[in-house]
Scaffold this active site. Structure first.
Site, PDB file in Angstrom:
ATOM      1  N   HIS A 178       0.807  -1.268   0.041  1.00  0.00           N
ATOM      2  CA  HIS A 178      -0.057  -0.029   0.087  1.00  0.00           C
ATOM      3  C   HIS A 178       0.811   1.344   0.065  1.00  0.00           C
ATOM      4  CE1 HIS A 178      -3.266   2.662   1.333  1.00  0.00           C
ATOM      5  NE2 HIS A 178      -3.958   2.139   0.712  1.00  0.00           N
ATOM      6  N   HIS A 196      -5.174   5.896  -5.482  1.00  0.00           N
ATOM      7  CA  HIS A 196      -6.398   6.506  -5.015  1.00  0.00           C
ATOM      8  C   HIS A 196      -6.720   7.731  -5.936  1.00  0.00           C
ATOM      9  CE1 HIS A 196      -4.514   4.472  -1.514  1.00  0.00           C
ATOM     10  NE2 HIS A 196      -5.654   4.554  -1.007  1.00  0.00           N
ATOM     11  N   HIS A 205      -7.406  -2.409  -4.814  1.00  0.00           N
ATOM     12  CA  HIS A 205      -7.633  -2.772  -3.498  1.00  0.00           C
ATOM     13  C   HIS A 205      -8.457  -4.352  -3.375  1.00  0.00           C
ATOM     14  CE1 HIS A 205      -6.852   1.168  -2.474  1.00  0.00           C
ATOM     15  NE2 HIS A 205      -6.298   0.906  -1.296  1.00  0.00           N
ATOM     16  N   HIS A 327     -14.894   5.704   2.860  1.00  0.00           N
ATOM     17  CA  HIS A 327     -13.625   5.224   2.918  1.00  0.00           C
ATOM     18  C   HIS A 327     -12.504   5.981   3.400  1.00  0.00           C
ATOM     19  CE1 HIS A 327      -9.495   5.386   0.796  1.00  0.00           C
ATOM     20  NE2 HIS A 327      -9.495   4.137   1.621  1.00  0.00           N
ATOM     21  N   HIS A 331     -10.659   5.828   7.438  1.00  0.00           N
ATOM     22  CA  HIS A 331      -9.109   5.989   7.912  1.00  0.00           C
ATOM     23  C   HIS A 331      -8.790   6.974   8.869  1.00  0.00           C
ATOM     24  CE1 HIS A 331      -6.941   3.236   5.203  1.00  0.00           C
ATOM     25  NE2 HIS A 331      -8.111   3.466   4.100  1.00  0.00           N
ATOM     26  N   PHE A 356      -1.593   7.114   4.135  1.00  0.00           N
ATOM     27  CA  PHE A 356      -1.654   5.980   3.127  1.00  0.00           C
ATOM     28  C   PHE A 356      -0.312   5.165   3.346  1.00  0.00           C
ATOM     29  CE2 PHE A 356      -4.184   8.484   0.063  1.00  0.00           C
ATOM     30  CZ  PHE A 356      -5.399   8.051   0.464  1.00  0.00           C
ATOM     31  N   HIS A 369     -11.328  -2.453   4.312  1.00  0.00           N
ATOM     32  CA  HIS A 369     -11.378  -2.698   2.891  1.00  0.00           C
ATOM     33  C   HIS A 369     -12.304  -3.691   2.445  1.00  0.00           C
ATOM     34  CE1 HIS A 369      -9.143   0.687   0.765  1.00  0.00           C
ATOM     35  NE2 HIS A 369      -8.509   1.028   1.936  1.00  0.00           N
TER      36      HIS A 369
END
Length: 594
Positions: A178, A196, A205, A327, A331, A356, A369
């Protein structure tokens, strides 16, 4: 990052019907599938892969340096050299370098994957047949036997870090995937690869979790093992799954925001770093409202759900609805508070989930995810025009992974469209957001648009430091149902710029005045929100400026508020985080075919 196209490809974007030739290739901004700027043109490509029945043309486009996930059409528009050469639609691991931490120094370790012995001979992956599907369960409902098995699998993966740090199946090496794909380790044509904020998000993903899941199953010798999914779209799942809160287990991560997730707190699917001061019931209500808007209202078209095409040389971001919310907010909600002190010392940049580069270091990332992946299936199940993209530039985009036996492979987007074909499925759970269309209204009638400044007097907007209301004209009124079926009415904000190292969020409402209550989203006038997780573009690291196009589908909202016959409507922007640093170049309403 390149995709492979047929010997002669004509790609017609869903938002236009005009044409141009390769000799008059559009500029990047014209290709970005917003409004009516897009063009249709032809491009010839030389192909060499495992697809059957594809022709090879000699006068082809050399995309040797266009890697992994970039659409061929868009690469051609951005100075890809012309030559006769076999394209390499997989990452050039030799080009992998140091990744970057948002608002901070370079990542203190290399995110680059181990290099195979022969990079040029990495094969394409073929999904093995299976007699029994792996079934992913909602995380809040799993039993102790499953938790023990899951904890054992992650423990074994962590143990590989100690015994063989370069093993691609190790916990840190898997987390590095990632980091490498999302924090600028790969630089392509002066722009770092970023999966992204574009249509690469969902397929990357999905493949990532596919291999991660198979690795865990192999480590515990259980081919039926499946990852759980964090069921945050249902009230029963709107808390951190309890198994991740057990200190001393392999599933625990001390670098989480303990204040936000302590004591079974209800999460905020629109989180922007600050705690919303409202009741748990209102939080759940807001969450279901956000889910309805992101899955139904604002995602009637594939490109709105998946995000815009990935364009080399074009730094404009246009994430899909679910990538944007919930999403990103999940995070943010889980990661540590930025600027706080990390356990063990050091300043937090949102670790682990809130940045990230480090997100994969928290086991809950894969659970989160898992539900994002499930939303892809749930969205298609709604029907209408909600279906997978058909553009070859998306279908032939590629990524690189190691399988559970440490074998390197290239994978294609086209091979991950059906989870059952990939050998897994999701245990069903109710989706209450489907029937959660907001019906309460803030205003009893129509806002007097004559009392508001027109959009032409408000934009360009230098900063969004307060609630801002304006009037804007629509391109058509009193549209028939056939008109609506053919074209969606879009409210589009262009040239949104802000410091991409900061948390950002603003909300959009139709037909309200400046006194709207932003903590109650379950109102018919609430159109949607934009939010951003801090991230840095290495190719533009001196400016730290994001450039975003944000679209909202408003056909349904106009119906619900009886505004279909109105030539002019009112729009209100409500900044929630970082508004003083947000500028907006322009706004428009137009019609676009899905």
């Amino acid at each position: 990052m390149a995709s492979v196209c047929n010997s002669t490809t004509t790609l017609k974007t869903p938002f236009t019907s005009s044409t141009s030739s390769l000799a008059s290739t559009p500029k990047p901004g014209q290709l970005f599938l917003h409004g009516k700027r897009n063009q249709t043109f032809k491009v010839s490509c030389k192909v060499s892969n495992n697809d059957q029945n594809q022709n090879v043309e000699t006068n082809s486009v050399d995309r040797r340096n266009v890697l992994l996930g970039l659409g061929g059409l868009y690469g051609v528009a951005n100075a890809i050299p012309l030559a006769s050469a076999t394209p390499i639609p997989s990452p050039d691991l030799k080009s992998c370098g140091r990744a970057i931490i948002s608002e901070g120094p370079p990542v203190p370790y290399s995110c680059c994957p181990p290099k195979p012995d022969d990079l040029d001979k990495v094969p394409y992956y073929r999904i093995p047949s299976t007699s029994k599907l792996r079934v992913r369960q909602p995380a809040h409902a799993v039993d102790e036997e499953y938790i023990a098995k899951y904890n054992l699998a992650i423990s074994k993966m962590r143990e590989l870090d100690k015994t063989d740090p370069s093993n691609p199946l190790g916990f840190k090496q898997q987390a590095n995937i990632h980091c490498a794909y999302c924090n600028g380790a790969y630089i392509i044509g002066g722009k770092e690869l970023q999966v992204h904020n574009s249509w690469l998000f969902f397929p990357f993903h999905r493949w990532y979790l596919y291999f991660y899941e198979r690795i865990l199953g192999t480590l515990i010798d259980d081919p039926t093992f499946a990852l759980p999914y964090w069921n945050w779209d249902h009230p029963k799942g709107m808390r951190l799954p309890p198994m991740f809160s057990r200190k001393g287990t392999a599933l625990y991560d001390e670098r989480r925001n303990q204040t936000a997730i302590a004591n079974g707190a209800i999460m905020d699917l629109g989180s922007y770093g600050d705690e919303v001061q409202t009741t748990e019931l209102q939080k759940m209500t807001n969450n279901l409202t956000l889910m309805y808007r992101q899955m139904v209202t604002n995602a009637p078209c594939p490109l709105l759900f998946f995000g815009a095409p990935y364009v080399l040389g074009n730094n404009v971001e246009a994430p899909g609805t679910i990538e944007n919310i919930p999403h990103i907010p999940v995070h943010i909600w889980v990661g540590t508070v930025r600027g706080s002190t990390l356990p063990g010392g050091g300043t937090s940049y949102g670790e682990d989930m809130g940045n990230f580069y480090s997100a994969g270091l928290d086991p809950v990332f894969y659970c989160h995810h898992g539900n994002v992946d499930r939303m892809w299936n749930e969205w298609k199940a709604i029907g209408g025009k909600r279906r997978d993209l058909s553009q070859k530039d998306w279908l032939n985009s590629e990524f690189f992974f190691y399988d559970e036996h440490k074998n390197p492979y290239r994978v294609k987007v086209r091979d991950c469209l059906d989870t059952k074909t990939m050998g897994y499925d999701f245990a069903p759970m109710p989706t209450p957001w489907r029937n959660f269309k907001p019906k309460r209204k803030t205003t009893s009638g129509k806002v007097n648009t004559a009392a508001l400044p027109p959009a032409s007097q408000v934009f360009p907007l230098a900063k969004m430091d307060k609630n801002i209301s304006f009037s804007i004209d629509r391109p058509a009124t009193s549209r028939t149902q056939q008109d609506k079926n053919e074209q969606e009415e879009m409210l589009t904000f262009t040239g949104i710029k802000y410091d991409n190292r900061q948390y950002i969020r603003f909300d959009v409402y139709l037909n309200v005045d400046k006194n709207v209550n932003p903590d109650e989203l379950d109102k018919a006038e609430f159109a949607g929100s934009y939010t951003s997780l801090p991230h840095v573009h290495r190719a533009n690291e001196t400016e730290h400026t994001a450039n975003v196009t944000f679209q909202l589908a408003i056909t349904e909202l106009l119906e619900d508020m009886s505004l279909e016959d109105e030539k002019t409507i009112a729009v209100t922007l409500v900044p929630r985080k970082g508004g003083e640093g947000i500028s907006v170049e322009g706004v428009k309403i137009d019609l676009a075919a899905c």
